[in-house]
Design a protein around this motif. Structure first.
Motif, PDB file in Angstrom:
ATOM      1  N   PHE A  15     -12.409 -10.638   5.406  1.00 30.82           N
ATOM      2  CA  PHE A  15     -11.961  -9.265   5.638  1.00 30.82           C
ATOM      3  C   PHE A  15     -10.491  -9.246   6.052  1.00 30.82           C
ATOM      4  CE2 PHE A  15     -11.244  -5.683   8.553  1.00 30.82           C
ATOM      5  CZ  PHE A  15     -11.563  -4.632   7.720  1.00 30.82           C
ATOM      6  N   CYS A  16     -10.098 -10.154   6.939  1.00 30.79           N
ATOM      7  CA  CYS A  16      -8.707 -10.217   7.402  1.00 30.79           C
ATOM      8  C   CYS A  16      -7.762 -10.556   6.254  1.00 30.79           C
ATOM      9  CB  CYS A  16      -8.556 -11.251   8.521  1.00 30.79           C
ATOM     10  SG  CYS A  16      -9.280 -10.714  10.090  1.00 30.79           S
ATOM     11  N   ASN A  17      -8.193 -11.512   5.400  1.00 29.11           N
ATOM     12  CA  ASN A  17      -7.381 -11.880   4.245  1.00 29.11           C
ATOM     13  C   ASN A  17      -7.221 -10.703   3.294  1.00 29.11           C
ATOM     14  OD1 ASN A  17      -6.906 -14.486   5.065  1.00 29.11           O
ATOM     15  ND2 ASN A  17      -8.662 -15.338   3.981  1.00 29.11           N
ATOM     16  N   SER A  18      -8.322  -9.980   3.098  1.00 29.59           N
ATOM     17  CA  SER A  18      -8.285  -8.807   2.221  1.00 29.59           C
ATOM     18  C   SER A  18      -7.361  -7.745   2.788  1.00 29.59           C
ATOM     19  CB  SER A  18      -9.700  -8.236   2.066  1.00 29.59           C
ATOM     20  OG  SER A  18      -9.685  -7.048   1.316  1.00 29.59           O
ATOM     21  N   ASN A  23      -2.223  -4.766   2.960  1.00 30.81           N
ATOM     22  CA  ASN A  23      -1.040  -4.348   3.700  1.00 30.81           C
ATOM     23  C   ASN A  23       0.238  -4.846   3.026  1.00 30.81           C
ATOM     24  OD1 ASN A  23      -2.626  -3.070   5.596  1.00 30.81           O
ATOM     25  ND2 ASN A  23      -2.683  -4.830   6.985  1.00 30.81           N
ATOM     26  N   LEU A  24       0.196  -6.084   2.513  1.00 30.00           N
ATOM     27  CA  LEU A  24       1.367  -6.636   1.838  1.00 30.00           C
ATOM     28  C   LEU A  24       1.660  -5.855   0.557  1.00 30.00           C
ATOM     29  CD1 LEU A  24       3.616  -8.669   1.511  1.00 30.00           C
ATOM     30  CD2 LEU A  24       1.972 -10.277   0.513  1.00 30.00           C
ATOM     31  N   SER A  25       0.609  -5.543  -0.193  1.00 29.06           N
ATOM     32  CA  SER A  25       0.784  -4.759  -1.417  1.00 29.06           C
ATOM     33  C   SER A  25       1.424  -3.410  -1.099  1.00 29.06           C
ATOM     34  CB  SER A  25      -0.568  -4.549  -2.109  1.00 29.06           C
ATOM     35  OG  SER A  25      -0.417  -3.765  -3.261  1.00 29.06           O
ATOM     36  N   LYS A  26       0.956  -2.776  -0.040  1.00 29.50           N
ATOM     37  CA  LYS A  26       1.517  -1.485   0.367  1.00 29.50           C
ATOM     38  C   LYS A  26       2.985  -1.626   0.745  1.00 29.50           C
ATOM     39  CE  LYS A  26       0.918   2.244   3.761  1.00 29.50           C
ATOM     40  NZ  LYS A  26       0.177   2.697   4.960  1.00 29.50           N
ATOM     41  N   LEU A  27       3.301  -2.701   1.458  1.00 29.99           N
ATOM     42  CA  LEU A  27       4.669  -2.962   1.890  1.00 29.99           C
ATOM     43  C   LEU A  27       5.583  -3.163   0.676  1.00 29.99           C
ATOM     44  CD1 LEU A  27       6.272  -3.402   4.553  1.00 29.99           C
ATOM     45  CD2 LEU A  27       5.816  -5.847   4.298  1.00 29.99           C
ATOM     46  N   LEU A  28       5.099  -3.900  -0.317  1.00 29.77           N
ATOM     47  CA  LEU A  28       5.896  -4.155  -1.517  1.00 29.77           C
ATOM     48  C   LEU A  28       6.136  -2.862  -2.298  1.00 29.77           C
ATOM     49  CD1 LEU A  28       4.200  -7.470  -2.774  1.00 29.77           C
ATOM     50  CD2 LEU A  28       6.380  -7.251  -1.575  1.00 29.77           C
ATOM     51  N   ALA A  57       0.642  -9.121  -5.810  1.00 28.75           N
ATOM     52  CA  ALA A  57       0.678  -9.109  -4.343  1.00 28.75           C
ATOM     53  C   ALA A  57       0.124 -10.395  -3.749  1.00 28.75           C
ATOM     54  CB  ALA A  57      -0.092  -7.907  -3.809  1.00 28.75           C
ATOM     55  N   LYS A  58      -0.816 -11.036  -4.434  1.00 26.13           N
ATOM     56  CA  LYS A  58      -1.388 -12.270  -3.885  1.00 26.13           C
ATOM     57  C   LYS A  58      -0.331 -13.369  -3.758  1.00 26.13           C
ATOM     58  CE  LYS A  58      -3.023 -14.251  -8.264  1.00 26.13           C
ATOM     59  NZ  LYS A  58      -4.199 -14.711  -9.019  1.00 26.13           N
ATOM     60  N   ASN A  59       0.706 -13.290  -4.600  1.00 25.72           N
ATOM     61  CA  ASN A  59       1.833 -14.225  -4.492  1.00 25.72           C
ATOM     62  C   ASN A  59       3.034 -13.570  -3.811  1.00 25.72           C
ATOM     63  OD1 ASN A  59       0.969 -16.752  -5.771  1.00 25.72           O
ATOM     64  ND2 ASN A  59       0.741 -15.502  -7.616  1.00 25.72           N
TER      65      ASN A  59
END
Length: 296
Positions: A15-18, A23-28, A57-59
């Motif tokens: 869940f934390c990884n997801s 959050n990273l995708s949103k930031l990008l 986003a995973k990378n």
């Protein structure tokens, strides 16, 4: 009970990884919003939105690009996240708008704090004083990696005719102009003159030594419209400025570097230098570099 705890623990990690990826995708995506809005606002009713994207986003990588009518103007925005040992992200981004003659590098951190320590013109081998120049001569271009963290960095001359704001030899892009002057006449001259001494005569102001055949070519670029020079003196003025840029350019040992990423210090370092740059003549320099011209 123990089995249940293990399942809950594994679920929490997943869940934390997801959540982290979300959050990273949103930031990008928030980072590229300016370019996205330009593409969206310029979309055509018949053909829709011209949006190209690499959403990885995973990378920690996102790139979008697109164009709009009627001149086919476009923008490209690329951003990547570099993680430190504490799991915090440093974003590096490039934006480009060709019609507006804009290129930029920026970050969610101060660039000086994440680029190599003491980074400057000397990093490319030039031994010159880069402080308090009247305008930047060069701009930095970076190739943001989709995979890994090594980043290629290149140095280019700002298109001739553009004077960007700033008092350092290198700028992180261009677009905030203090002056724009159409200098394509210089390109025409240096690609047409017959006497190899003509360019030196123009720079030194010895106009009476220019051969008649070359003088006719030069006079074609003298006139009272914005695309030409007012007189030989104005032409000389801009050639002398370009000569100053050329002198520094010819001192560069290389125009490319590779930055590595240090997770511990949360900053880049110079990992390697590109091949040595060959020296060129002033004539070749003027023939082989970009010139600014208005775009609709």
């Amino acid at each position: 009970m123990r089995k249940t705890l293990i399942i809950l623990f594994l679920f929490s990690i997943k869940f934390c990884n997801s959540q982290s990826k979300t959050n990273l995708s949103k930031l990008l995506w928030e980072s590229v919003n300016s370019c996205y809005k330009m593409i969206e606002n310029g979309s055509d009713e018949d053909y829709g939105m011209d949006l190209n994207k690499i959403d990885d986003a995973k990378n920690g990588y996102l790139q979008i690009s697109g164009s709009w009518p009627t001149c086919g103007c476009s923008c490209t925005s690329t951003v990547a996240a570099f993680k430190n040992l504490q799991g915090k992200y440093t974003l590096i981004q490039t934006d480009e708008e060709p019609c507006a003659w804009k290129k930029s590098i920026h970050s969610n951190k101060d660039l000086k704090s994440i680029f190599p320590e003491n980074f400057g013109i000397q990093s490319f081998g030039a031994k010159v004083n880069s402080e308090n120049v009247s305008f930047p001569y060069f701009y930095l271009s970076i190739d943001i990696p989709r995979y890994g963290t090594d980043m290629k960095v290149e140095l280019f001359t700002i298109p001739f005719g553009l004077k960007n704001e700033g008092n350092q030899l290198i700028s992180y892009g261009y677009g905030n102009f203090k002056e724009r002057k159409y200098l394509h006449g210089i390109s025409t001259i240096v690609n047409s003159i017959k006497d190899q001494n003509t360019l030196n005569h123009l720079v030194s102001g010895n106009f009476n030594k220019i051969q008649i055949e070359d003088l006719k070519i030069i006079q074609e670029e003298i006139g009272d419209d914005d695309s030409r020079f007012d007189n030989l003196g104005e032409l000389q003025k801009y050639l002398k400025e370009l000569k100053e840029i050329y002198i520094v350019y010819n001192q560069l040992e290389t125009t490319s570097l590779v930055f590595g990423w240090d997770k511990k210090s949360s900053r880049f370092y110079i990992k390697s230098k590109g091949k040595n740059k060959t020296k060129t003549s002033f004539l070749e320099f003027l023939q082989n570099h970009a010139y600014w011209s208005p775009v609709c």
